[in-house]
Write an enzyme that holds these catalytic residues in place. Structure first.
Site, PDB file in Angstrom:
ATOM      1  N   GLU A  17      -4.969  -6.540   2.294  1.00  0.00           N
ATOM      2  CA  GLU A  17      -4.016  -7.510   2.484  1.00  0.00           C
ATOM      3  C   GLU A  17      -3.566  -9.205   1.895  1.00  0.00           C
ATOM      4  O   GLU A  17      -3.043  -9.908   1.750  1.00  0.00           O
ATOM      5  CB  GLU A  17      -3.429  -7.644   3.677  1.00  0.00           C
ATOM      6  CG  GLU A  17      -2.466  -6.060   4.410  1.00  0.00           C
ATOM      7  CD  GLU A  17      -4.064  -5.296   4.430  1.00  0.00           C
ATOM      8  OE1 GLU A  17      -5.664  -5.467   4.668  1.00  0.00           O
ATOM      9  OE2 GLU A  17      -3.977  -3.736   5.033  1.00  0.00           O
ATOM     10  N   GLU A  39       0.906  -1.494   0.281  1.00  0.00           N
ATOM     11  CA  GLU A  39      -0.084   0.233  -0.435  1.00  0.00           C
ATOM     12  C   GLU A  39       0.766   1.195  -0.320  1.00  0.00           C
ATOM     13  O   GLU A  39       2.117   1.828   1.334  1.00  0.00           O
ATOM     14  CB  GLU A  39      -0.922  -0.057   1.243  1.00  0.00           C
ATOM     15  CG  GLU A  39      -1.948  -1.231   0.830  1.00  0.00           C
ATOM     16  CD  GLU A  39      -2.972  -1.378   2.532  1.00  0.00           C
ATOM     17  OE1 GLU A  39      -2.368  -1.007   3.790  1.00  0.00           O
ATOM     18  OE2 GLU A  39      -3.388  -2.445   2.292  1.00  0.00           O
ATOM     19  N   ASP A  72      -0.103  -4.600  12.260  1.00  0.00           N
ATOM     20  CA  ASP A  72      -1.650  -5.380  12.591  1.00  0.00           C
ATOM     21  C   ASP A  72      -2.395  -5.555  11.489  1.00  0.00           C
ATOM     22  O   ASP A  72      -2.860  -6.524  11.975  1.00  0.00           O
ATOM     23  CB  ASP A  72      -1.860  -3.953  13.315  1.00  0.00           C
ATOM     24  CG  ASP A  72      -0.340  -3.756  14.376  1.00  0.00           C
ATOM     25  OD1 ASP A  72      -1.055  -3.419  15.711  1.00  0.00           O
ATOM     26  OD2 ASP A  72       0.311  -2.930  14.554  1.00  0.00           O
ATOM     27  N   PHE A  73      -1.958  -4.573  10.805  1.00  0.00           N
ATOM     28  CA  PHE A  73      -2.846  -4.867   9.113  1.00  0.00           C
ATOM     29  C   PHE A  73      -2.700  -6.617   8.865  1.00  0.00           C
ATOM     30  O   PHE A  73      -3.460  -7.274   7.516  1.00  0.00           O
ATOM     31  CB  PHE A  73      -2.529  -4.031   8.232  1.00  0.00           C
ATOM     32  CG  PHE A  73      -2.835  -2.803   8.843  1.00  0.00           C
ATOM     33  CD1 PHE A  73      -3.112  -1.932  10.098  1.00  0.00           C
ATOM     34  CD2 PHE A  73      -2.265  -1.671   8.195  1.00  0.00           C
ATOM     35  CE1 PHE A  73      -3.183  -1.258  10.741  1.00  0.00           C
ATOM     36  CE2 PHE A  73      -2.371  -0.438   7.959  1.00  0.00           C
ATOM     37  CZ  PHE A  73      -2.844   0.263   9.658  1.00  0.00           C
ATOM     38  N   HIS A  85      -3.141  -0.269  15.996  1.00  0.00           N
ATOM     39  CA  HIS A  85      -1.513   0.423  15.457  1.00  0.00           C
ATOM     40  C   HIS A  85      -0.254   0.449  15.878  1.00  0.00           C
ATOM     41  O   HIS A  85       0.624   1.199  15.717  1.00  0.00           O
ATOM     42  CB  HIS A  85      -2.251   2.255  14.962  1.00  0.00           C
ATOM     43  CG  HIS A  85      -2.559   1.736  13.097  1.00  0.00           C
ATOM     44  ND1 HIS A  85      -4.421   1.516  13.809  1.00  0.00           N
ATOM     45  CD2 HIS A  85      -3.112   2.298  12.824  1.00  0.00           C
ATOM     46  CE1 HIS A  85      -5.102   1.514  12.916  1.00  0.00           C
ATOM     47  NE2 HIS A  85      -3.991   2.528  11.938  1.00  0.00           N
TER      48      HIS A  85
END
Lengths: 323, 319
Positions: free
Chosen positions: A60, A31, A85-86, A129
């Site tokens: 993702e 991204e 975290d993503f 985050h």
């Protein structure tokens, strides 16, 4: 040459640049990787073109899985997760497909892919985050897990990661991006599984990774009249340089493990268990862990700070094992 | 369409069914250590799609992979050995039916996670796009997987990047309900046609009978050509009826299932147009039986992996 000083982000950017120059199979996507705001990757699209450097949709699962497939078919993708975290939305592709395809195929396919992920607390960003989570990746067999603590290691470890035939999770601490250090201009590798002896000492061994290395050094300075502290940065937690840890504890007899990840079943527990199993007779005191307690990281800066390992907590742990 | 093409499609379907019947026999005899999802009744899809693929093209498959793998041209011996968990299998007995990888034939690979292979297939397509080698990748999945986030994401990504990819959804939804023996209170799809979703992602999509191999051959040919020409992905949906149960080595479906049986359907047509004589039919069936028997002999005669081999291939060594 070694005197040139650049930032952690610039070192990572340079590793990408040099590897993409060397090997046309190295590609990069994630991204906003072409954004001029992203120090680790800015300028790469302009230099290597939109075929090899691509911004992905915010999905993702699909783009990490795409990295796995591209790696199986001979490319060397560097796939960026904006924050670790993503990656939790893509756990199937990371833990099932990326980590295990080589094994499940009986070695018929390999997955030479680097999953770069920013991690780390201290920015008041809340529990999606701020996390570290590297212990999750270390838990699943099949992935190497890399945690550079300084610009020199960041460049050398990333080059090693890109050249490795295995999937590598390469974790960059958010708050290290602007830290500076000496970095040679030419390409070089830092081997996996070889710990860095950051500071020599004789009373206490601290095993510590990532941003925490700096804090451990400060704590060791604070207590230099009370204890001679040895600081070991494993640099990669898979593979882990057990020998360096055991040798150091054999010398000092005392162990503190500092770990920004959650404490339960994490890296700190792993190091403590290894020393308990293989170095117990050398221990003069109980092992002491300084890790993030098993509490999701809160937004409030005071609450967050209270949970994170810091200089004072590390100093207290050193005193504990010395007492 | 050439007579030879039609006969090749017929042979490919007979091969898949003969092989799966061999598996059923080995399972009942306890020589194949696990039951797994069979492809019986769906053979036309793999046969019709793979007829357009080269060795350098990839497929990604599901937990019902045998037809996909065989139609793509994998070795029957190594496949049967893998299913029997032998060291001589494609994956040294580590994969079994749910994780079979055969890079040589471009079968990459079966997948134990519903929808799990779909994002990876986008990676195969990306590799072709970057290398500009004209290759394509085909992603097989079911109507259940079509709801998975990763599949939806990959439809979007493939369309955005115009990847050389053909999505093939095998929709067995009515059949799943029949097999479960009851009507499902809450449907898993709120639309009749999975291919309706193609428009939402900006790619062509269409739905067809999965028991009509000639139609499948035609529409898959168009989708593969489109992908090879760099015009991007297509979503094809085929309605299929799984003919489960114990065929006891028969090729024939039960009377009430014949309407959905792709082998029966093609045979009717080929007999009618004179392509398939009883002699040719007999010859094809015999040849495929011989090959499957040989695969069974190879598998049963192959060694088990040594216990220590469990530790091999966690990492690429010396990397």
């Amino acid at each position: 040459m070694a005197d040139r000083v650049i930032t952690y982000s610039e070192a990572i950017n340079e590793a990408h640049t040099q590897e993409m120059e060397r090997d046309p199979n190295v590609i990069l996507f994630g991204e906003n990787v072409s954004s001029s705001w992203r120090g680790a990757t800015k300028g790469l699209k302009e230099r290597f073109g939109r075929e090899r450097v691509r911004d992905t949709p915010i999905t993702e699962t699909s783009f990490i899985g795409m990295g796995v497939g591209a790696a199986i078919r001979g490319l060397r993708p560097v796939v960026e997760l904006m924050l670790v975290d993503f990656g939790l939305v893509a756990m199937d592709q990371i833990l099932n497909q990326m980590a295990k395809s080589h094994y499940m195929s009986g070695g018929a396919v390999k997955v030479p892919m680097v999953l770069r992920a920013a991690y780390g607390a201290g920015t008041s960003s809340g529990a999606t985050h701020s996390e570290s989570l590297y212990s999750i990746f270390a838990h699943m067999p099949g992935m190497k897990v890399v945690l550079p603590s300084n610009p020199y290691d960041a460049k050398g470890l990333l080059i090693t990661a890109i050249r490795d035939d295995n999937p590598v999770v390469f974790m960059e601490h958010r708050l290290l991006s602007r830290t500076k250090g000496p970095v040679p201009e030419e390409p070089y590798t830092v081997p996996f599984g070889v710990a860095n002896l950051v500071r020599e000492g004789s009373d206490v061994t601290i095993v510590v990774t990532g941003k925490m290395v700096g804090l451990a050094m400060e704590a060791a300075d604070d207590l230099k009249k009370e204890a001679s502290v040895e600081v070991i940065d494993p640099r990669t937690i898979v593979p882990l340089d057990e020998e360096a840890i055991l040798n150091s504890v054999g010398k000092t007899g005392r162990l503190v493990v500092v770990d920004e990840d959650y404490e339960r079943c994490g890296f700190s527990a792993e190091v403590a268990a290894i020393v308990a199993e293989k170095g117990f007779n050398n221990l003069k005191a109980s092992v002491c862990r300084v890790a993030t307690p098993n509490v999701p990281l809160p937004f409030n800066p005071t609450l967050e700070k209270q949970l994170l390992p810091d200089r004072e907590k590390i100093a207290r742990a050193i005193r504990n094992v010395m007492a | 369409m050439y007579k030879e093409t039609k006969l090749n499609l017929y042979r490919s379907m007979v091969r898949i069914r003969t092989f799966e019947n061999g598996c059923r026999k080995l399972i009942s005899e306890g020589k194949l250590p696990a039951r797994f999802g069979m492809y019986t009744g769906q053979e036309a899809v793999a046969a019709g799609v793979s007829a357009h693929l080269d060795k350098e093209d990839e497929i990604g498959s599901t937990h019902r992979p045998i037809g996909h793998l065989i139609a793509k041209g994998c070795s029957l011996n190594k496949l049967m050995a893998e299913l029997c968990a032998k060291r001589t299998g494609f994956n040294k007995g580590k994969a079994g039916p749910y994780h079979t990888f055969d890079p040589e034939s471009g079968s990459l690979g079966a997948n134990g996670i519903v929808g799990g292979s779909v994002p990876m297939v986008a990676g195969y397509a990306l590799a072709h796009q970057i290398k500009k080698d004209g290759g394509v990748a085909v992603s097989y999945f079911g109507e259940g997987a079509s709801n998975q986030g990763g599949v939806q994401e990959t439809l979007n990504l493939a369309a955005c990047w115009e990847l050389p990819l053909v999505f093939v959804c095998e929709n067995s939804s009515p059949e799943v309900q029949r097999m479960l023996g009851h009507e499902i209170d809450y449907p898993q799809l709120s639309i009749e046609r999975v291919s309706d979703r193609a428009a939402a992602y900006g790619m062509p999509g269409s739905s067809h009978d999965g028991w009509d191999v000639l139609k499948i051959f035609e529409v898959a040919g168009e989708a593969v050509r489109r992908a090879r020409e760099g015009k991007g992905p297509t979503l094809l949906e085929f309605k299929v009826h799984q003919i489960e149960g114990n065929l006891e080595g028969r090729i024939e479906a039960e009377e009430d299932e014949k309407v959905w049986c792709p082998i029966h359907n093609l045979r009717q047509k080929l007999v009618a147009d004179g392509t398939l004589t009883p002699e040719i039919d007999d010859k094809i069936r015999k040849e495929e039986s011989v090959d499957v028997e040989e695969a069974i002999t190879f598998a049963l005669g192959s060694p088990e992996p040594e216990p220590i081999e469990a530790f091999d291939d966690v990492f690429v060594e010396g990397a």
